[in-house]
Design an enzyme around this catalytic site. Sequence first.
Site, PDB file in Angstrom:
ATOM      1  N   GLU A 110       0.776  -1.280   0.349  1.00  0.00           N
ATOM      2  CA  GLU A 110       0.007  -0.028  -0.175  1.00  0.00           C
ATOM      3  C   GLU A 110       0.982   1.556   0.481  1.00  0.00           C
ATOM      4  O   GLU A 110       0.566   2.636  -0.829  1.00  0.00           O
ATOM      5  CB  GLU A 110      -0.827   0.415   1.005  1.00  0.00           C
ATOM      6  CG  GLU A 110      -2.594   0.834   0.838  1.00  0.00           C
ATOM      7  CD  GLU A 110      -3.669   0.361   2.020  1.00  0.00           C
ATOM      8  OE1 GLU A 110      -4.380  -0.437   2.305  1.00  0.00           O
ATOM      9  OE2 GLU A 110      -3.372   0.719   3.014  1.00  0.00           O
ATOM     10  N   HIS A 153       7.027 -26.809  -1.114  1.00  0.00           N
ATOM     11  CA  HIS A 153       6.748 -27.810  -1.145  1.00  0.00           C
ATOM     12  C   HIS A 153       5.498 -27.701  -2.465  1.00  0.00           C
ATOM     13  O   HIS A 153       5.073 -28.807  -2.815  1.00  0.00           O
ATOM     14  CB  HIS A 153       5.986 -29.259  -0.524  1.00  0.00           C
ATOM     15  CG  HIS A 153       6.841 -29.214   0.864  1.00  0.00           C
ATOM     16  ND1 HIS A 153       8.202 -30.915   0.322  1.00  0.00           N
ATOM     17  CD2 HIS A 153       8.234 -28.853   1.589  1.00  0.00           C
ATOM     18  CE1 HIS A 153       9.109 -30.748   1.123  1.00  0.00           C
ATOM     19  NE2 HIS A 153       8.748 -29.945   1.729  1.00  0.00           N
ATOM     20  N   LYS A 209     -13.997   0.488  -3.451  1.00  0.00           N
ATOM     21  CA  LYS A 209     -15.186   1.097  -2.535  1.00  0.00           C
ATOM     22  C   LYS A 209     -16.212   1.926  -2.983  1.00  0.00           C
ATOM     23  O   LYS A 209     -17.295   2.014  -3.603  1.00  0.00           O
ATOM     24  CB  LYS A 209     -14.772   2.192  -1.685  1.00  0.00           C
ATOM     25  CG  LYS A 209     -14.002   0.745  -0.871  1.00  0.00           C
ATOM     26  CD  LYS A 209     -13.781   1.929   0.646  1.00  0.00           C
ATOM     27  CE  LYS A 209     -12.577   1.553   1.251  1.00  0.00           C
ATOM     28  NZ  LYS A 209     -12.110   2.154   1.870  1.00  0.00           N
TER      29      LYS A 209
HETATM   30  O1  PA5 Z   1      -3.621   1.544   5.526  1.00  0.00           O
HETATM   31  C1  PA5 Z   1      -4.574   2.181   5.158  1.00  0.00           C
HETATM   32  O2  PA5 Z   1      -5.119   3.256   5.324  1.00  0.00           O
HETATM   33  C2  PA5 Z   1      -6.170   1.144   5.195  1.00  0.00           C
HETATM   34  O3  PA5 Z   1      -5.693  -0.358   5.147  1.00  0.00           O
HETATM   35  C3  PA5 Z   1      -7.403   0.655   6.511  1.00  0.00           C
HETATM   36  O4  PA5 Z   1      -6.779   0.386   7.620  1.00  0.00           O
HETATM   37  C4  PA5 Z   1      -8.451  -0.394   6.069  1.00  0.00           C
HETATM   38  O5  PA5 Z   1      -9.199   0.571   4.923  1.00  0.00           O
HETATM   39  C5  PA5 Z   1      -9.131  -0.123   6.863  1.00  0.00           C
HETATM   40  O6  PA5 Z   1      -9.324   1.185   7.423  1.00  0.00           O
HETATM   41  P1  PA5 Z   1     -10.275   1.575   8.685  1.00  0.00           P
HETATM   42  O7  PA5 Z   1      -9.663   2.421  10.029  1.00  0.00           O
HETATM   43  O8  PA5 Z   1     -11.146   3.457   8.045  1.00  0.00           O
HETATM   44  O9  PA5 Z   1     -11.369   1.131   8.778  1.00  0.00           O
END
Ligand code: PA5
Length: 424
Positions: A279, A300, A414
Amino acid sequence: MEIRFDTSYLKNIISDSEWKKVFPEVEKAHNDLTQRRGAGKEFTGWLDLPSQTKDSLLKELVVLGQQARKDSDCVLSLGIGGSYLGVRATLEFLISDQKIPVYYAGNNLSAGYLSYLLSVVKNKKVTVVVISKSGTTTETALAFRIVKAFMDKKYNKKELQKRIICITDEHKGALRKIADKNGYRTFPISDDVGGRFSVLCPAGLVSLALAGVDIRGLIEGARYSEKRFSALNLEENIAYQYAAARYLLTQKGKKIEVLSSFYQRLMYVTEWWKQLFGESEGKNGKGLFPSSLNLTADLHSMGQLMQDGERNIFETFLMVDNPGSKLLIPSDKENLDNFNCVAGKELDYVNKQAYKATAAAHFEGGIPSMTITVPDYQAHSLGQLYYFFEKAVAISGYMLKVNPFDQPGVEAYKKKMFELLGRY
Ligand code: PA5
């Protein structure tokens, strides 16, 4: 005891002059990060989070955990991405210290999973922790709707206020509204700490404190790394070495990094790492693809590809010096399996030979590698490792010239899903 980093299997792959040549880019990344002037600078609160964490907060959480465990048989921890993986990775790593079962929800949309989970906890005393920084994430919000209805049937208002804890933004978001309206206990996630960097703040610490693991040790380990990896020195700063090596390997056409661990307890640490690196770096058409292997099992299944497939991979091994459990291999009079050669040795001895053999074979097959070794299964070691990776990915992201702290791409699915759901 501190984490170690070994680059022997980069020999003849990255030359001394390449290490020297890359230094100015590391230097720029270091300055942009530490002077908080790079892209996404408003999300660099994690940088001094360990040293800024107040001991009074840790004490409050330890007491909260002790009280919750008195009244509960289990904890439900709801969250996804950065609001899930850190908690799970830590509890899997510290499994032998966990004092109460923790079940996870809100990290998928599987009806079968959640209904089975609710049937498991139906007759148990439950405490719920809901973690969502935005407070609006679909998976977590819907799981909470369902879990809240389950809890509403089980407990009165006063009990619910004790048994539901919300970790979210201090002021905004739907979860904040729900918590305030119902009088649930809350802990804030700072604006300047993004989800994947949030394991060392209440987003991770509350569920961990409820589980009864050593959150002080975790933070102290991270504080140790915060200090250790603060200097701009490529010879000594192994977080920077790791970032620079990844960068140089990418330029040599290695587009996939495989984090290979020989220890079950590290499996979710590799999941946490995938989110952190995927990310943070995967944007603007750039970024290594972070992948992981659970060894020796995956030797394996994926061993063939690793040994002999397309050579666009490098490997980072994650090892544990002293995994604690001493399991001796017994001698066998008949020796039909011909394994008396290791009779009397610990099983971990064989695991470590498997690591040496794998690293050597993969290197001969054209896969350069590095090895990160944590001392043991103590919270302090994991705290060190978390901060090591966080610092490395920030440097690595800046070297790639991306903003390591945003995740605009996550919004695309989303938007489409909300259209399909008619949610505007
Ligand atoms: O790194 C990030 O920002 C995302 O992976 C969030 O942690 C994830 O989408 C969850 O978001 P939130 O804590 O707003 O529910």
